[in-house]
Design an enzyme around this catalytic site. Structure first.
Site, mmCIF file in Angstrom:
data_model
loop_
_atom_site.group_PDB
_atom_site.id
_atom_site.type_symbol
_atom_site.label_atom_id
_atom_site.label_comp_id
_atom_site.label_asym_id
_atom_site.label_seq_id
_atom_site.Cartn_x
_atom_site.Cartn_y
_atom_site.Cartn_z
ATOM 1 N N LYS A 209 -28.223 -30.869 -12.104
ATOM 2 C CA LYS A 209 -27.346 -32.017 -11.910
ATOM 3 C C LYS A 209 -28.173 -33.260 -11.572
ATOM 4 C CE LYS A 209 -23.603 -33.561 -8.928
ATOM 5 N NZ LYS A 209 -22.658 -33.222 -7.875
ATOM 6 N N GLU A 215 -37.767 -26.562 -8.084
ATOM 7 C CA GLU A 215 -37.845 -25.270 -8.773
ATOM 8 C C GLU A 215 -37.610 -25.438 -10.270
ATOM 9 O OE1 GLU A 215 -36.181 -25.934 -6.011
ATOM 10 O OE2 GLU A 215 -36.157 -24.223 -4.633
ATOM 11 N N GLY A 269 -22.338 -28.951 -7.538
ATOM 12 C CA GLY A 269 -23.179 -27.945 -8.202
ATOM 13 C C GLY A 269 -22.567 -26.551 -8.167
ATOM 14 N N ARG A 270 -22.074 -26.136 -7.007
ATOM 15 C CA ARG A 270 -21.575 -24.758 -6.875
ATOM 16 C C ARG A 270 -20.208 -24.561 -7.522
ATOM 17 N NH1 ARG A 270 -22.475 -27.388 -2.256
ATOM 18 N NH2 ARG A 270 -20.795 -27.852 -0.801
ATOM 19 N N GLU A 355 -22.442 -22.387 1.355
ATOM 20 C CA GLU A 355 -22.939 -23.765 1.256
ATOM 21 C C GLU A 355 -21.795 -24.738 1.559
ATOM 22 O OE1 GLU A 355 -26.416 -24.737 -1.453
ATOM 23 O OE2 GLU A 355 -24.864 -25.858 -2.494
ATOM 24 N N HIS A 386 -22.099 4.398 -1.281
ATOM 25 C CA HIS A 386 -23.254 5.242 -0.970
ATOM 26 C C HIS A 386 -24.358 4.456 -0.293
ATOM 27 C CE1 HIS A 386 -21.684 8.666 -3.296
ATOM 28 N NE2 HIS A 386 -21.119 7.722 -4.018
ATOM 29 N N LYS A 506 -36.390 -28.404 2.384
ATOM 30 C CA LYS A 506 -37.011 -28.982 1.184
ATOM 31 C C LYS A 506 -38.036 -30.045 1.587
ATOM 32 C CE LYS A 506 -32.963 -28.828 -1.900
ATOM 33 N NZ LYS A 506 -32.021 -29.656 -2.638
#
Ligand SMILES: O=P(O)(O)OC[C@H]1O[C@](O)(CO)[C@@H](O)[C@@H]1O
Length: 539
Positions: A209, A215, A269-270, A355, A386, A506
């Site tokens: 965005k 990254e 973004g999310r 977030e 399990h 960051k």
């Protein structure tokens, strides 16, 4: 109109819930079921292909009514209107929150600062459709005129988790294209993906965005360098596309203007998989399926917008979650999907939920003295049975859980499906009823191990039973959780659509990165200094 700004704990309904909690906190759900034969029917919502049973919760009709009153007292209805009508409800970033506009019908209207955004949204959708068809049909080719076989989505957070989860969840509907996701700045991630690629037949979708994310830019640059070992600069135009709001930076990266899919700052973004951020989804499952995903979400939007709170699925799930979080002080919630296809669903939800609602100041900027946010975790059933179910069944912590299942499996193997669903149903029954000491004795258990075999039960669950996993039903399911996040943010009087909490780390990482070439570090705390110097000496 700004969002309502009311301290929830100062409301009458919160106080009533507090008093009421004292009278029900020790009530066993088993007794509630025994007292009321209609309980399951009373606490079940049937809507479209969704069957949502929330009767296995530690609530009575009185609890439910108080929770509904709480929603009313906190003016949830007004808040929903504000969101859908494009008001600047993300006040700290000065933005509207309109992922719902991305899935609204072409004919609808939605205004941001006086402009109807739907025509722009439709234009981008057309671009996605055309691009998808050209790639899938093989009309669009790579620099050696070969058709594309592989797609690599390069992004992180909301620019990765949504597309990755949906592509995995809808793999049954996938075409011949192989999809890969590169997110972590860990070079081992990108290099393992590169190993599988042929530069002549791979299309790269760089999704960011902001187009400033360390990254994503690092991974995109590494891939570009690798690509340019076998191709010329001109070939980039055929192999790299980008999704971003930052058109200038995308161009500086070297991506052709025609290959940019725009998005808008009113898409968080999310919550962005419905925008061009979902390009990889469209490429993987075809545009028609992508559109069905969006249509499903739109159906859930309509339900959320218009349904009475009593039978409004996201509202009810949000209120029940508040009940556990703020009154029972449950810290976490598990999401257990009885579908291997939803393997990445809990991971995806973690960003959306944590977030958004991991906040500790209210809408006035004042510190909050009540719990917000929920820790979300989960793995598909039956695998999770399990792994960590022991703790849910017999541990000391209260862990409300959503059980998600599908009545029909996609592959016709009734034997497996029946076994899967028998587990799905059995687990919530076991969590509800538990096993008493007498029942353990009656099984002929050796007396010294009786206490270890007792299950207290009374562990709350919601059962979300859906007919079939399709693009449309998945769209509804994701939108259901998005609206649950919204409702909780409104009740907690927090801003759900910023994420300043990710910034500090960051900033410090940028500072530390520069220090790797300096002499011994000394201006951090002693722990960080030591660790930094340890790394510098050994790297
Ligand atoms: O799409 P972008 O701008 O690269 O951001 C990626 C992610 O980073 C965050 O801003 C925070 O880490 C997320 O909210 C977002 O989804």
């Amino acid at each position: 109109m700004a969002l309502p700004n009311i301290n929830p704990t100062a409301t009458d309904s919160w106080k009533r819930l507090g008093e009421h909690f004292k009278t029900v906190k020790n009530v066993h759900m088993k007794d509630l079921f025994a007292q009321d034969k209609e309980r399951a029917d009373k606490f079940t919502i049937k809507w479209d292909d969704f069957y949502v049973d929330f009767s296995k919760n530690r609530i009575t009709e009185e609890t439910f009514n108080y929770l509904l009153e709480l929603a009313n007292e906190l003016k949830l209805k007004d808040a929903i209107k504000s969101q859908f009508s494009g008001e600047t409800i993300n006040q700290t970033e000065g933005r509207a929150v309109l992922h719902t506009a991305l899935r609204a019908p072409k004919t609808s209207e939605c205004y941001v600062d006086g402009t109807n955004v739907i025509p722009e949204v439709s234009q981008v959708k057309q671009k996605i459709e055309q691009f998808t068809n050209e790639v899938v049909n093989g009309e669009r080719k790579g620099f050696t005129e070969k058709v594309f076989t592989d797609i690599v989505n390069i992004g992180i957070g909301g620019s990765d988790l949504g597309p990755a989860m949906v592509v995995d969840a809808l793999q049954y509907y996938k075409n011949h294209l192989t999809t890969h996701f590169v997110s972590n700045v860990d070079g081992d991630h990108v290099n393992e993906v590169i190993k599988k690629l042929n530069p002549e037949t791979t299309l790269f979708v760089v999704v960011s965005k902001t187009f400033t994310t360390q990254e994503t830019l690092s991974n995109a640059n590494t891939i570009k360098e690798w690509f340019l070992k076998s191709a010329s600069e001109e070939a980039i135009a055929k192999h790299f596309v980008a999704v971003s709001t930052n058109i200038q930076s995308v161009k500086s990266f070297g991506i052709d203007e025609n290959n940019i899919f725009p998005m808008w700052d009113w898409v968080g973004g999310r919550f962005s998989l419905w925008s061009a951020v979902g390009l990889t989804i469209s490429l993987a499952i075809g545009f028609n399926n992508f559109e069905s995903l969006l249509n499903g979400a739109n159906k859930m939007d309509e339900h959320f917008k218009s349904e009475d709170f009593k039978t409004n699925i996201p509202v009810v799930l949000a209120l029940i979650s508040i009940w556990y979080n703020n009154f029972f002080k449950a810290e976490s919630e598990a999401v257990i999907a009885y579908s291997q296809y939803l393997n990445q669903f809990a991971t995806y939800l973690q960003q959306g939920i944590m977030e958004s609602n991991g906040k500790s100041v209210d809408r006035n900027g004042n510190p909050i003295d009540y719990e917000t946010g929920t820790l979300i975790w989960g793995e598909p059933g039956t695998n999770s049975q399990h792994a960590f179910f022991q703790l849910i069944h017999q541990g000391t912590k209260l862990i409300p859980a959503d059980f998600i299942g599908f009545t029909k499996s996609l592959h016709s193997n009734q034997d497996h499906q029946d076994k899967l669903i028998s587990n799905f149903l059995a687990q919530t029954e076991a969590l509800l009823n538990g096993k008493t000491e007498q029942e353990v004795i009656d099984e002929g258990t050796r007396s010294d191990i009786i206490p270890f075999k007792v299950f207290k039960g009374n562990k709350p669950t919601n059962t979300i039973f859906i007919n079939k996993l399709t693009p449309e039903s998945l769209g509804k399911l994701i939108a259901m959780y998005e609206h649950k996040i919204f409702v909780q943010g409104i009740i907690w009087n927090i801003f759900s659509y910023d994420q300043f909490g990710v910034e500090l780390g960051k900033q410090l990482a940028t500072k530390i990165l520069k220090e790797f070439n300096d002499s011994a570090a000394s201006d951090h705390d002693s722990s960080t200094n030591n660790l930094l110097n340890y790394y510098k000496n050994l790297k």
